[in-house]
Design a protein around this motif. Structure first.
Motif, PDB file in Angstrom:
ATOM      1  N   ALA A  91      21.489  51.803  10.280  1.00  0.00           N
ATOM      2  CA  ALA A  91      21.348  52.729  11.553  1.00  0.00           C
ATOM      3  C   ALA A  91      21.936  52.137  12.776  1.00  0.00           C
ATOM      4  O   ALA A  91      22.626  50.911  12.605  1.00  0.00           O
ATOM      5  CB  ALA A  91      19.947  52.856  11.578  1.00  0.00           C
ATOM      6  N   LYS A  92      21.515  52.253  13.822  1.00  0.00           N
ATOM      7  CA  LYS A  92      21.923  51.588  15.208  1.00  0.00           C
ATOM      8  C   LYS A  92      21.423  49.989  15.170  1.00  0.00           C
ATOM      9  O   LYS A  92      20.769  49.602  14.645  1.00  0.00           O
ATOM     10  CB  LYS A  92      21.320  52.193  16.213  1.00  0.00           C
ATOM     11  CG  LYS A  92      21.750  53.593  16.617  1.00  0.00           C
ATOM     12  CD  LYS A  92      21.076  54.263  17.977  1.00  0.00           C
ATOM     13  CE  LYS A  92      21.582  55.458  18.135  1.00  0.00           C
ATOM     14  NZ  LYS A  92      21.008  56.164  19.257  1.00  0.00           N
ATOM     15  N   ALA A  93      22.579  49.270  15.546  1.00  0.00           N
ATOM     16  CA  ALA A  93      22.182  47.801  15.682  1.00  0.00           C
ATOM     17  C   ALA A  93      21.204  47.580  16.710  1.00  0.00           C
ATOM     18  O   ALA A  93      20.946  48.626  17.586  1.00  0.00           O
ATOM     19  CB  ALA A  93      23.670  47.349  16.303  1.00  0.00           C
ATOM     20  N   ARG A  94      20.161  46.664  16.304  1.00  0.00           N
ATOM     21  CA  ARG A  94      18.815  46.592  17.345  1.00  0.00           C
ATOM     22  C   ARG A  94      18.240  45.244  16.876  1.00  0.00           C
ATOM     23  O   ARG A  94      18.737  44.367  16.205  1.00  0.00           O
ATOM     24  CB  ARG A  94      17.853  47.542  16.732  1.00  0.00           C
ATOM     25  CG  ARG A  94      17.426  47.441  15.429  1.00  0.00           C
ATOM     26  CD  ARG A  94      16.526  48.376  14.727  1.00  0.00           C
ATOM     27  NE  ARG A  94      17.364  49.455  14.659  1.00  0.00           N
ATOM     28  CZ  ARG A  94      17.023  50.735  14.337  1.00  0.00           C
ATOM     29  NH1 ARG A  94      15.638  51.107  14.417  1.00  0.00           N
ATOM     30  NH2 ARG A  94      17.859  51.841  14.388  1.00  0.00           N
ATOM     31  N   SER A  95      17.452  44.896  18.238  1.00  0.00           N
ATOM     32  CA  SER A  95      16.603  43.687  18.068  1.00  0.00           C
ATOM     33  C   SER A  95      15.266  43.938  18.323  1.00  0.00           C
ATOM     34  O   SER A  95      14.953  45.336  18.585  1.00  0.00           O
ATOM     35  CB  SER A  95      17.164  42.796  19.142  1.00  0.00           C
ATOM     36  OG  SER A  95      17.069  43.385  20.520  1.00  0.00           O
ATOM     37  N   GLU A  96      14.444  43.129  18.245  1.00  0.00           N
ATOM     38  CA  GLU A  96      12.918  43.183  18.417  1.00  0.00           C
ATOM     39  C   GLU A  96      12.092  44.419  17.727  1.00  0.00           C
ATOM     40  O   GLU A  96      11.443  45.106  18.077  1.00  0.00           O
ATOM     41  CB  GLU A  96      12.542  43.344  19.757  1.00  0.00           C
ATOM     42  CG  GLU A  96      13.140  42.307  20.572  1.00  0.00           C
ATOM     43  CD  GLU A  96      12.841  42.320  22.016  1.00  0.00           C
ATOM     44  OE1 GLU A  96      11.692  42.368  22.656  1.00  0.00           O
ATOM     45  OE2 GLU A  96      13.778  42.567  23.013  1.00  0.00           O
ATOM     46  N   ALA A  97      12.824  44.593  16.381  1.00  0.00           N
ATOM     47  CA  ALA A  97      12.351  45.651  15.250  1.00  0.00           C
ATOM     48  C   ALA A  97      11.219  45.083  14.554  1.00  0.00           C
ATOM     49  O   ALA A  97      10.661  43.673  15.100  1.00  0.00           O
ATOM     50  CB  ALA A  97      13.286  45.896  14.369  1.00  0.00           C
ATOM     51  N   VAL A  98      10.506  45.516  13.571  1.00  0.00           N
ATOM     52  CA  VAL A  98       9.640  45.069  12.775  1.00  0.00           C
ATOM     53  C   VAL A  98      10.168  45.484  11.462  1.00  0.00           C
ATOM     54  O   VAL A  98      10.812  46.353  11.053  1.00  0.00           O
ATOM     55  CB  VAL A  98       8.276  45.937  13.173  1.00  0.00           C
ATOM     56  CG1 VAL A  98       7.917  45.526  14.598  1.00  0.00           C
ATOM     57  CG2 VAL A  98       8.325  47.371  12.767  1.00  0.00           C
ATOM     58  N   ALA A  99       9.074  44.625  10.539  1.00  0.00           N
ATOM     59  CA  ALA A  99       9.829  44.748   9.090  1.00  0.00           C
ATOM     60  C   ALA A  99       8.467  44.489   8.353  1.00  0.00           C
ATOM     61  O   ALA A  99       7.529  43.559   8.753  1.00  0.00           O
ATOM     62  CB  ALA A  99      10.944  43.911   8.732  1.00  0.00           C
ATOM     63  N   PHE A 100       8.290  44.941   7.110  1.00  0.00           N
ATOM     64  CA  PHE A 100       7.247  44.735   6.231  1.00  0.00           C
ATOM     65  C   PHE A 100       7.886  45.033   4.696  1.00  0.00           C
ATOM     66  O   PHE A 100       8.933  45.823   4.584  1.00  0.00           O
ATOM     67  CB  PHE A 100       5.931  45.469   6.488  1.00  0.00           C
ATOM     68  CG  PHE A 100       6.073  46.940   6.512  1.00  0.00           C
ATOM     69  CD1 PHE A 100       6.159  47.906   5.509  1.00  0.00           C
ATOM     70  CD2 PHE A 100       6.153  47.441   7.863  1.00  0.00           C
ATOM     71  CE1 PHE A 100       6.445  49.207   5.700  1.00  0.00           C
ATOM     72  CE2 PHE A 100       6.301  48.819   7.945  1.00  0.00           C
ATOM     73  CZ  PHE A 100       6.346  49.832   7.070  1.00  0.00           C
ATOM     74  N   VAL A 148       4.197  44.151  16.208  1.00  0.00           N
ATOM     75  CA  VAL A 148       3.893  43.540  15.018  1.00  0.00           C
ATOM     76  C   VAL A 148       3.653  44.525  13.744  1.00  0.00           C
ATOM     77  O   VAL A 148       3.532  45.718  13.907  1.00  0.00           O
ATOM     78  CB  VAL A 148       2.813  42.654  15.163  1.00  0.00           C
ATOM     79  CG1 VAL A 148       2.821  41.735  16.074  1.00  0.00           C
ATOM     80  CG2 VAL A 148       1.404  43.477  15.390  1.00  0.00           C
ATOM     81  N   ALA A 149       3.813  44.056  12.607  1.00  0.00           N
ATOM     82  CA  ALA A 149       3.806  44.659  11.445  1.00  0.00           C
ATOM     83  C   ALA A 149       3.429  43.922  10.211  1.00  0.00           C
ATOM     84  O   ALA A 149       3.461  42.886  10.320  1.00  0.00           O
ATOM     85  CB  ALA A 149       5.176  45.473  11.030  1.00  0.00           C
TER      86      ALA A 149
END
Length: 319
Positions: A91-100, A148-149
């Motif tokens: 998808a779109k390049a991004r920063s400050e995302a979350v992951a789990f 947070v995640a």
């Protein structure tokens, strides 16, 4: 490609031979229980994401030194101390995302669009076995960054963050039904840049920044009861920080890096107490990522001043 460094032994300063086609000598500094490992093979970055499945870790996205947001995605295998590139985030390049991660799959979503600056709420599942991505239901809350995640059992959760205002709502994702459900709001103030870890099916969330003031409050979330309980703060210490990282090793949680300093703090949920541990071995940084695999914790990437980083450090509490 960047080269792999393998460490042998314990000492303050040690010269190592790098066994490659062209052998050269590398000097590294080891502080306490921290050991420098093979540096990340992608471009230096900050504000990336990470998750673990099985005995390996995955990381990607973020923003590089030029301010360019990224979509590359990588696997780190601690058993071989090596990085390998995987299929790009779709998808779109991004920063400050979350992951789990839940089960064998990882999930990435939210964040800030690198091209427009718009906030995002789309979400994607990654299958390490097939090395493929699939779009899933959009995040149930507002588009946001700096949340947070965490995952507990077969469910995962996203909370806090910034959608134009700082938030404290909590949303549960169920991969079995591909649905989001709002749960009890985070117990502390709305904030960005908090840190989290999970121990024995209880999540812990704390630190971060509320209206530009760093926090040191610390909260436990019981998903079975949908209940937040405040736990022990660490008053008058350097645990007060934003954009640090958290990870858990067996029954102990750790908080390190961020906008305060390199102090490492260990949390014992049994006694609800904090203990100062050997400081992080790398340069001070914020917006790094942290994860644990087995009985070791790891910190990599991040930002020191205006410079993004690519070093990787391993923490072994029982060395």
């Amino acid at each position: 490609m960047k080269r792999t460094i393998t460490l042998f032994g314990l000492c303050i300063s040690v010269s190592l031979l790098l066994q490659t086609c062209n052998t050269r000598t590398v000097t590294v500094v080891q502080t306490g229980f921290w050991t420098v490992k093979s540096e990340f093979e992608g471009v230096s970055r900050n504000s990336a994401i990470s998750f673990t499945t099985g005995n390996v870790a995955y990381m990607g996205t973020g923003v590089d030194n030029s301010g360019q947001s990224l979509i590359d995605f990588w696997k780190y295998d601690p058993s071989t101390n090596s990085w390998s590139q995987r299929a790009n985030f779709p998808a779109k390049a991004r920063s400050e995302a979350v992951a789990f991660s839940v089960g064998t799959k990882g999930y990435i979503g939210t964040g800030k669009d690198g091209s427009s600056g718009n906030l995002l709420r789309d979400f994607y599942a990654y299958d390490p076995i097939t090395n493929t991505w699939k779009r899933i239901a959009d995040f149930g809350g507002s588009a946001r960054r700096s949340a947070v995640a965490f995952a507990i059992g077969a469910k995962s959760f996203v909370s806090t963050g910034f959608d134009g205002n700082e938030q404290r709502d909590l949303w549960q994702y169920d991969p079995a039904t591909d649905t989001w459900t709002r749960k009890a709001d985070f117990g502390g103030s709305a904030r960005i840049g908090a840190a989290t870890f999970v121990i024995n099916n209880l999540a812990y969330v704390g630190t971060g920044s509320t209206q530009a003031v760093n926090q040191n409050d610390f909260w436990q979330y019981d998903s079975a009861k949908d209940l937040w309980i405040q736990r022990q703060n660490v008053a008058n210490t350097s645990i007060q920080r934003a954009y640090g990282v958290g990870f858990a090793i067996i029954n102990t949680g750790y908080l390190v890096t961020g906008s305060a300093d390199n102090a490492l703090w260990a949390y014992d949920p049994g006694s609800d107490s904090w203990t100062r541990k050997p400081s992080f071995g790398g340069v001070a940084r914020t917006r790094a990522i942290g994860f644990s695999v087995g009985a070791k914790g790891y910190v990599t990437t991040g930002m020191n001043g205006t410079k993004s980083l690519d070093d990787l450090w391993e923490f072994e509490p029982n060395l």
